[in-house]
Motif scaffolding. Sequence first.
Motif, short mmCIF file in Angstrom:
data_model
loop_
_atom_site.label_atom_id
_atom_site.label_comp_id
_atom_site.label_asym_id
_atom_site.label_seq_id
_atom_site.Cartn_x
_atom_site.Cartn_y
_atom_site.Cartn_z
N THR A 43 0.87 -1.17 0.00
CA THR A 43 0.00 0.00 0.00
C THR A 43 0.90 1.21 0.00
O THR A 43 2.08 1.11 0.28
CB THR A 43 -0.88 0.05 1.26
OG1 THR A 43 -0.04 -0.06 2.38
CG2 THR A 43 -1.92 -1.04 1.27
N GLY A 44 0.34 2.33 -0.31
CA GLY A 44 1.15 3.54 -0.28
C GLY A 44 1.14 4.22 -1.61
O GLY A 44 0.24 4.03 -2.43
N THR A 45 2.17 5.01 -1.85
CA THR A 45 2.19 5.84 -3.03
C THR A 45 2.99 5.18 -4.14
O THR A 45 4.16 4.88 -3.96
CB THR A 45 2.85 7.19 -2.68
OG1 THR A 45 2.17 7.69 -1.53
CG2 THR A 45 2.73 8.17 -3.82
N PRO A 46 2.36 4.93 -5.28
CA PRO A 46 3.10 4.31 -6.38
C PRO A 46 4.17 5.24 -6.93
O PRO A 46 4.09 6.46 -6.75
CB PRO A 46 2.03 4.03 -7.43
CG PRO A 46 0.83 4.79 -7.03
CD PRO A 46 0.96 5.21 -5.61
N PHE A 47 5.16 4.69 -7.57
CA PHE A 47 6.19 5.53 -8.18
C PHE A 47 6.59 4.95 -9.54
O PHE A 47 6.27 3.80 -9.86
CB PHE A 47 7.41 5.66 -7.26
CG PHE A 47 8.07 4.36 -6.89
CD1 PHE A 47 9.12 3.86 -7.65
CD2 PHE A 47 7.66 3.64 -5.77
CE1 PHE A 47 9.74 2.67 -7.31
CE2 PHE A 47 8.28 2.44 -5.43
CZ PHE A 47 9.32 1.96 -6.20
N THR A 48 7.26 5.77 -10.31
CA THR A 48 7.65 5.38 -11.66
C THR A 48 9.16 5.42 -11.81
O THR A 48 9.81 6.32 -11.28
CB THR A 48 7.03 6.37 -12.68
OG1 THR A 48 5.64 6.46 -12.42
CG2 THR A 48 7.24 5.91 -14.10
N LEU A 49 9.70 4.46 -12.51
CA LEU A 49 11.14 4.39 -12.75
C LEU A 49 11.39 4.23 -14.25
O LEU A 49 10.57 3.62 -14.93
CB LEU A 49 11.70 3.12 -12.13
CG LEU A 49 12.13 3.05 -10.69
CD1 LEU A 49 12.62 1.65 -10.40
CD2 LEU A 49 13.26 4.02 -10.44
N THR A 50 12.50 4.71 -14.71
CA THR A 50 12.85 4.42 -16.11
C THR A 50 14.02 3.43 -16.13
O THR A 50 14.70 3.26 -15.13
CB THR A 50 13.29 5.68 -16.87
OG1 THR A 50 14.37 6.27 -16.16
CG2 THR A 50 12.15 6.65 -17.04
N TYR A 51 14.20 2.80 -17.28
CA TYR A 51 15.33 1.88 -17.42
C TYR A 51 15.98 2.08 -18.78
O TYR A 51 15.34 2.56 -19.72
CB TYR A 51 14.88 0.42 -17.26
CG TYR A 51 13.89 -0.05 -18.31
CD1 TYR A 51 12.52 -0.03 -18.06
CD2 TYR A 51 14.31 -0.53 -19.56
CE1 TYR A 51 11.60 -0.47 -19.01
CE2 TYR A 51 13.40 -0.97 -20.51
CZ TYR A 51 12.05 -0.93 -20.24
OH TYR A 51 11.15 -1.36 -21.19
N ASP A 52 17.25 1.69 -18.87
CA ASP A 52 17.90 1.57 -20.18
C ASP A 52 17.84 0.12 -20.62
O ASP A 52 17.59 -0.19 -21.77
CB ASP A 52 19.35 2.05 -20.09
CG ASP A 52 19.43 3.52 -19.73
OD1 ASP A 52 18.76 4.31 -20.41
OD2 ASP A 52 20.10 3.87 -18.75
N LYS A 53 18.11 -0.77 -19.65
CA LYS A 53 18.02 -2.21 -19.91
C LYS A 53 17.18 -2.81 -18.80
O LYS A 53 17.27 -2.37 -17.64
CB LYS A 53 19.41 -2.86 -19.89
CG LYS A 53 20.42 -2.20 -20.82
CD LYS A 53 20.31 -2.73 -22.24
CE LYS A 53 21.41 -2.22 -23.13
NZ LYS A 53 21.01 -1.13 -24.02
N LEU A 54 16.42 -3.83 -19.16
CA LEU A 54 15.49 -4.42 -18.18
C LEU A 54 15.61 -5.94 -18.17
O LEU A 54 15.62 -6.57 -19.24
CB LEU A 54 14.05 -4.02 -18.54
CG LEU A 54 12.94 -4.59 -17.67
CD1 LEU A 54 12.99 -4.01 -16.25
CD2 LEU A 54 11.56 -4.29 -18.28
N VAL A 55 15.69 -6.50 -16.97
CA VAL A 55 15.66 -7.97 -16.83
C VAL A 55 14.38 -8.32 -16.07
O VAL A 55 14.18 -7.88 -14.94
CB VAL A 55 16.89 -8.48 -16.05
CG1 VAL A 55 16.79 -9.99 -15.83
CG2 VAL A 55 18.18 -8.13 -16.78
N ILE A 56 13.53 -9.12 -16.71
CA ILE A 56 12.28 -9.54 -16.06
C ILE A 56 12.49 -10.93 -15.48
O ILE A 56 12.73 -11.89 -16.22
CB ILE A 56 11.10 -9.56 -17.06
CG1 ILE A 56 10.96 -8.19 -17.73
CG2 ILE A 56 9.80 -9.97 -16.39
CD1 ILE A 56 9.96 -8.17 -18.89
N ALA A 57 12.44 -11.02 -14.16
CA ALA A 57 12.66 -12.32 -13.50
C ALA A 57 11.68 -12.44 -12.33
O ALA A 57 12.07 -12.67 -11.19
CB ALA A 57 14.11 -12.41 -13.01
N VAL A 58 10.39 -12.26 -12.65
CA VAL A 58 9.39 -12.17 -11.59
C VAL A 58 8.78 -13.52 -11.21
O VAL A 58 7.90 -13.60 -10.36
CB VAL A 58 8.25 -11.18 -11.96
CG1 VAL A 58 8.78 -9.76 -12.02
CG2 VAL A 58 7.59 -11.57 -13.28
#
Length: 481
Positions: free
Chosen positions: A150-165
């Motif tokens: 819960t709380g305040t969402p935030f936004t991030l940018t990336y140059d490269k992304l690894v998805i390992a969820v």
Amino acid sequence: MVFAGRPSRPASHLVLASGGRAPAYANSRAFSSSLPRNKERLVILGSGWGGYEVLRAIDKERWNVTMISPNNYFNFTPLLASCAVGTLEFRCATEPVRRYSPEVVAYQAWCDHIDFRQKRLQCMPATPPLSFETKSAPKADATTTQFPGTGTPFTLTYDKLVIAVGAYSQTFDVPGVKEHAHFLKDVKDARAIRTRILECFEQANQPTISDVERRKLLNFCIVGGGPTGVEFAAELHDLLHTEMERHYPGLTRFAKISMYDVAPQILGMFDESLVKYAEKTFKRDGISIFTSHHVERVEPGKLFVKEQGEVPFGLLVWSTGLAPNPLVQSASDVKKDLKTSSIITNDHLNVLKEDGTPYSDVWAIGDAAMIEDARLPATAQVANQKAKYLTKKLNRLVKDKDSPKPFEFHNQGSLAYIGNWKAIYDRSGTGNNVMNKETGRLAWLLWRSAYFTMTLSVRNKILVPTYWFLNWIFGRDLTRF
Ligand SMILES: Cc1cc2nc3c(=O)[nH]c(=O)nc-3n(C[C@H](O)[C@H](O)[C@H](O)COP(=O)(O)OP(=O)(O)OC[C@H]3O[C@@H](n4cnc5c(N)ncnc54)[C@H](O)[C@@H]3O)c2cc1C
């Protein structure tokens, strides 16, 4: 308001509040993190077998690394069944993400949305809200035991992304499972299971309880005959026949372990002869296996099996495979497998767009992903090998060197503990003819040495054998708090 990932350095990289998900994120806070020496920002989503290995081995001098995960630790999943019965203590099965900070920026948060075009991530803190924050986060699916955030969402940018969820636990929408069963995916689950086992015994020990109620309370049911279900049954059997027998002498005769699976046999991925061996061992140890049985619904303290009717239980552990992670499920403009909804990558592990062309700066590994036309098992082994390959690639990429060859999986075989200091080991699919199948004590030694070797930190390399030894000498700890 601007948050700096590394407050000591001046912020140079500002992202405006997101407009991606209008209602929930309209007020999402702008987020910024400094990019020292113009290093490219590599964001890793998930701190499991895939993500943590990338975090561990990535060249942190050359990449500006950010880890987003709702857990601030890595789960050593093969040891969770041991933790759930007290053969090992919980901290033996975790490694902290913070080991790599301040070199790495880490946020305990969920990534809720990926905007591949803008290279933006919408994230939701996975920490409890501060008292002045009033907005509540979307509820996480109950198949995960994580704090929904819960709380305040935030936004991030990336140059490269690894998805390992990774993936979630599969329930096949059987009513009542999410509410009344335990899963075994995380160290928190292991703790909840251990507490419940001890609670069942303490309840059954009360003088006011009838023998019929004792039998119900001490019926431990496991749904799913894969390696996780089998290893948990085996560890539970060991607990019941050692410490429980000693400390609750009148009660263990009421205790029963029952395993259910819709398939005609358990341990489907193992060689037939090893499955027979495991089934025979379980039978001899008094663990009932009900294959070709269908659980139709679960209610508090009872499950309804098509072939048996109502079955009361004190503890139900549900382990029937994987369901897609909601982030993966909701991701758009990526190619996904029709059956599993996994993200499809090419053999260099780049995520494919819907039209089949690769994203050059996004990779997916582990249970959340599969290589096009090459279905590999959803195991730690695969996740870890993909992570090693990808890290090597990223560490070369950052030095403008050529990428390695396409990813190749090297099958090191499968191991499963089946109780009473016995295991099974299957390497028959690897093309190696030496010691390709092993059972009993030797396989158990291989099982223990494999997981000891794979343990990551020096701390756990000391803790794991120490607890094995201590519990062998003094017995498992039965305190409940
Ligand atoms: C009890 C158990 C025993 C196992 N034993 C073995 C074994 O002996 N051998 C073997 O090879 N395999 C084993 N496995 C399978 C193995 O653990 C998985 O295949 C492996 O964990 C997959 O790695 P992963 O990195 O894809 O996902 P995970 O390890 O599940 O990690 C996923 C990570 O992503 C995070 N995450 C989830 N959603 C988000 C989000 N929206 N944003 C950011 N982060 C997110 C999670 O919190 C987690 O940190 C076992 C699994 C279990 C449950």
